[in-house]
Design an enzyme around this catalytic site. Structure first.
Site, PDB file in Angstrom:
ATOM      1  N   GLU A 162       0.810  -1.224   0.000  1.00  0.00           N
ATOM      2  CA  GLU A 162       0.000   0.000   0.000  1.00  0.00           C
ATOM      3  C   GLU A 162       0.841   1.270   0.000  1.00  0.00           C
ATOM      4  O   GLU A 162       0.334   2.358  -0.283  1.00  0.00           O
ATOM      5  CB  GLU A 162      -0.927   0.039   1.232  1.00  0.00           C
TER       6      GLU A 162
ATOM      7  N   LYS B 132       3.293   1.614   2.771  1.00  0.00           N
ATOM      8  CA  LYS B 132       3.554   1.807   4.207  1.00  0.00           C
ATOM      9  C   LYS B 132       4.956   2.365   4.447  1.00  0.00           C
ATOM     10  O   LYS B 132       5.152   3.174   5.345  1.00  0.00           O
ATOM     11  CB  LYS B 132       3.435   0.463   4.956  1.00  0.00           C
TER      12      LYS B 132
ATOM     13  N   GLY C 284       8.490  -5.900   0.991  1.00  0.00           N
ATOM     14  CA  GLY C 284       9.412  -5.047   0.246  1.00  0.00           C
ATOM     15  C   GLY C 284       8.952  -3.621   0.441  1.00  0.00           C
ATOM     16  O   GLY C 284       7.912  -3.232  -0.074  1.00  0.00           O
ATOM     17  N   HIS C 285       9.683  -2.874   1.238  1.00  0.00           N
ATOM     18  CA  HIS C 285       9.281  -1.502   1.519  1.00  0.00           C
ATOM     19  C   HIS C 285      10.232  -0.544   0.804  1.00  0.00           C
ATOM     20  O   HIS C 285      11.434  -0.606   0.994  1.00  0.00           O
ATOM     21  CB  HIS C 285       9.292  -1.234   3.026  1.00  0.00           C
TER      22      HIS C 285
ATOM     23  N   THR D  45      -0.653 -14.699   4.023  1.00  0.00           N
ATOM     24  CA  THR D  45       0.691 -15.000   4.479  1.00  0.00           C
ATOM     25  C   THR D  45       0.567 -15.746   5.812  1.00  0.00           C
ATOM     26  O   THR D  45      -0.539 -16.028   6.272  1.00  0.00           O
ATOM     27  CB  THR D  45       1.558 -13.721   4.562  1.00  0.00           C
TER      28      THR D  45
HETATM   29  P1  IMP Z   1       4.318 -15.673   1.534  1.00  0.00           P
HETATM   30  O1  IMP Z   1       4.156 -14.590   2.561  1.00  0.00           O
HETATM   31  O2  IMP Z   1       5.595 -15.580   0.780  1.00  0.00           O
HETATM   32  O3  IMP Z   1       4.067 -17.025   2.113  1.00  0.00           O
HETATM   33  O4  IMP Z   1       3.161 -15.478   0.429  1.00  0.00           O
HETATM   34  C1  IMP Z   1       1.783 -15.661   0.725  1.00  0.00           C
HETATM   35  C2  IMP Z   1       0.934 -14.645  -0.020  1.00  0.00           C
HETATM   36  O5  IMP Z   1       1.161 -13.344   0.494  1.00  0.00           O
HETATM   37  C3  IMP Z   1       1.233 -14.568  -1.529  1.00  0.00           C
HETATM   38  O6  IMP Z   1       0.025 -14.279  -2.224  1.00  0.00           O
HETATM   39  C4  IMP Z   1       2.156 -13.374  -1.621  1.00  0.00           C
HETATM   40  O7  IMP Z   1       2.106 -12.777  -2.892  1.00  0.00           O
HETATM   41  C5  IMP Z   1       1.563 -12.477  -0.556  1.00  0.00           C
HETATM   42  N1  IMP Z   1       2.548 -11.549   0.004  1.00  0.00           N
HETATM   43  C6  IMP Z   1       3.524 -11.831   0.885  1.00  0.00           C
HETATM   44  N2  IMP Z   1       4.228 -10.723   1.177  1.00  0.00           N
HETATM   45  C7  IMP Z   1       3.681  -9.726   0.489  1.00  0.00           C
HETATM   46  C8  IMP Z   1       3.946  -8.318   0.408  1.00  0.00           C
HETATM   47  O8  IMP Z   1       4.840  -7.764   1.054  1.00  0.00           O
HETATM   48  N3  IMP Z   1       3.137  -7.617  -0.426  1.00  0.00           N
HETATM   49  C9  IMP Z   1       2.121  -8.190  -1.112  1.00  0.00           C
HETATM   50  N4  IMP Z   1       1.825  -9.481  -1.057  1.00  0.00           N
HETATM   51  C10 IMP Z   1       2.595 -10.251  -0.267  1.00  0.00           C
END
Ligand code: IMP
Length: 425
Positions: free
Chosen positions: A13, A15, A39-40, A239
């Site tokens: 968003e 942040k 990723g900020h 997540t």
């Molecule tokens: P994980 O956190 O890598 O296990 O991913 C699980 C889900 O969360 C997936 O759909 C990712 O694309 C999403 N996701 C994880 N971290 C981010 C983030 O920082 N921004 C947007 N989506 C995220």
């Protein structure tokens, strides 16, 4: 003033920028959940900082940074960030505090993440393959977990790793026919990690409570967005942490009672990366236009983000569960050029209208959005420096959202730079 900044959509968003701005008046910035999946991006002048584990406040040289117990730390990535900032003359010495209770992401977690996603095939979650789910699973399972405190005693860590890698290899071979992982290699990496990170490892709960008692102002920085929360998001397409404001207390040991304000960050539209329901998605020219204008590609994985209209029902829900007091709306400039804009103001599910977000992924997939259509604007907002200068159509768009979510928008973003954030007085 203690403040918590959280994402109210599916992450990304903006942040990082809000935290960076608020960090100017904060003594301490705390990351409390997630890991290198985040990723900020912070843009200062011509310099761009992409941080994954380090709190966004790190780029302010006087701000202390805490990585709380709720974070899953990928030590290699964290060390790269510390050294990368150091090269740009931003030293973390004496101002970075990593919780001894934070869990450690190692190579076998990333391998497991990849194996599981491959095995799921077309039903995959679309994770970032940063080992997040497997590391949190080991945390909850307890028997095979490595925490930052383990870096204090590498001899006992060596024994622990032998046991863990032996177990993982049996599982990987049986389920995925995978090549075995070498425990010795993992251990050698850990010796380097321990050497570099040991000076920063401490009891961060104690540090935070002492800081609060000393009257310091603390800024809590959420990762991902509330709709990706493991308990309250669109499970299983989430997540593995409590990415909503509710994750703050368990993730750092400070009760919400001690936080004066929860600020929710949204984009002026919606995006999502990875699989899962997204009721207001525009998988068409509209979504494509937003993606290109907003540069909607993942900071961590580079994947194109799915784009759609602003979903006020989803945001009303994440405001409610998080006790959010006010909103910072980013990327308003990206919406310039549309004749009409839509805001989702209700859902129709099996013929019945509702204004409460159903987090169940199956129910959510059958939702039909009911939109309010607003006139758009064509003016370039990137040079706007005060709220009064915004076109009336833009102000009307913001007011329509405030009217549904029932809390005020107090900051808007009109570009990526620190200077392109406007406060509404
Ligand atoms: P994980 O956190 O890598 O296990 O991913 C699980 C889900 O969360 C997936 O759909 C990712 O694309 C999403 N996701 C994880 N971290 C981010 C983030 O920082 N921004 C947007 N989506 C995220």
């Amino acid at each position: 003033m203690n403040c918590c900044v959280v994402g109210l959509q599916w992450g990304d968003e903006g942040k990082g920028k809000v935290v960076d701005i608020l960090a100017e008046n904060s003594d301490v910035v705390v990351r409390y959940s997630g890991g290198a999946n985040a990723g900020h991006t912070v843009v200062i002048g011509e310099e761009k900082f992409a941080l994954h584990i380090m709190p966004s406040g790190a780029v302010r040289k006087k701000t202390c940074c805490v990585i709380g117990n709720g974070v899953v730390v990928d030590p290699g990535i964290l060390i790269d960030e510390i050294e990368g900032l150091d090269k740009r003359n931003i030293s973390l010495d004496d101002r970075l505090f990593i919780s001894e209770n934070a869990h450690v992401v190692l190579d076998y977690h990333k391998a497991e993440d990849q194996h599981r996603e491959n095995a799921l095939g077309k039903n995959k979650i679309g994770t970032t393959i940063r080992g997040i789910g497997p590391c949190y699973a080991d945390k909850i399972g307890r028997s095979f977990a490595v925490r930052m405190a383990d870096f204090r005693n590498v001899d006992s860590l060596k024994e622990k790793l032998k046991k863990i890698v032996d177990y993982k290899n049996k599982v990987f071979a049986a389920l995925y026919k995978a090549e075995p992982i070498d425990a010795n290699n993992i251990f050698k990496q850990c010796v380097v990690f321990a050497e570099k990170l040991k000076p920063y490892i401490t009891n961060t709960t104690k540090y935070l409570h002492e800081s609060i008692d000393a009257g310091k102002s603390i800024l809590f920085e959420g990762a991902q967005g509330a709709l990706l929360d493991i308990d309250h998001g669109t499970f299983p397409f989430v997540t593995s942490s409590n990415a909503s404001a509710l994750g703050m207390s368990p993730g750092c040991g400070v009760p919400a009672r001690l936080v004066d304000k929860f600020i929710g960050v949204v984009k002026a539209y919606s995006t999502r990366v990875g699989a899962g329901p997204f009721p207001s998605e525009q998988d068409n020219e509209i979504g494509q236009t937003i993606r290109e204008k907003g540069n909607e590609y993942g900071t961590t994985t580079g994947r194109p983000r799915r784009c759609g209209w602003f979903d006020a029902i989803a945001v009303k829900y994440t405001v409610a569960i998080g006790g959010v007091n006010e909103i910072a709306m980013m990327h308003l400039d990206t919406l310039a050029g549309f004749d009409e804009l839509k805001i989702c103001k209700a859902y129709r599910i099996n013929g019945t209208e509702t204004t409460f977000f159903p987090s169940d992924a199956v129910e959510l997939s059958s939702v039909e959005c009911i939109y309010e259509t607003m006139p758009g604007w064509h003016e370039d907002l990137s040079g706007v420096t005060s709220y009064d200068q915004l076109p009336q159509t833009t102000k009307n768009y913001i007011a329509a959202i405030e009217n549904i979510v029932k809390i005020p928008v107090t900051m808007v973003g009109v570009g990526p730079k620190r200077s392109q954030a406007i406060c509404k007085s």
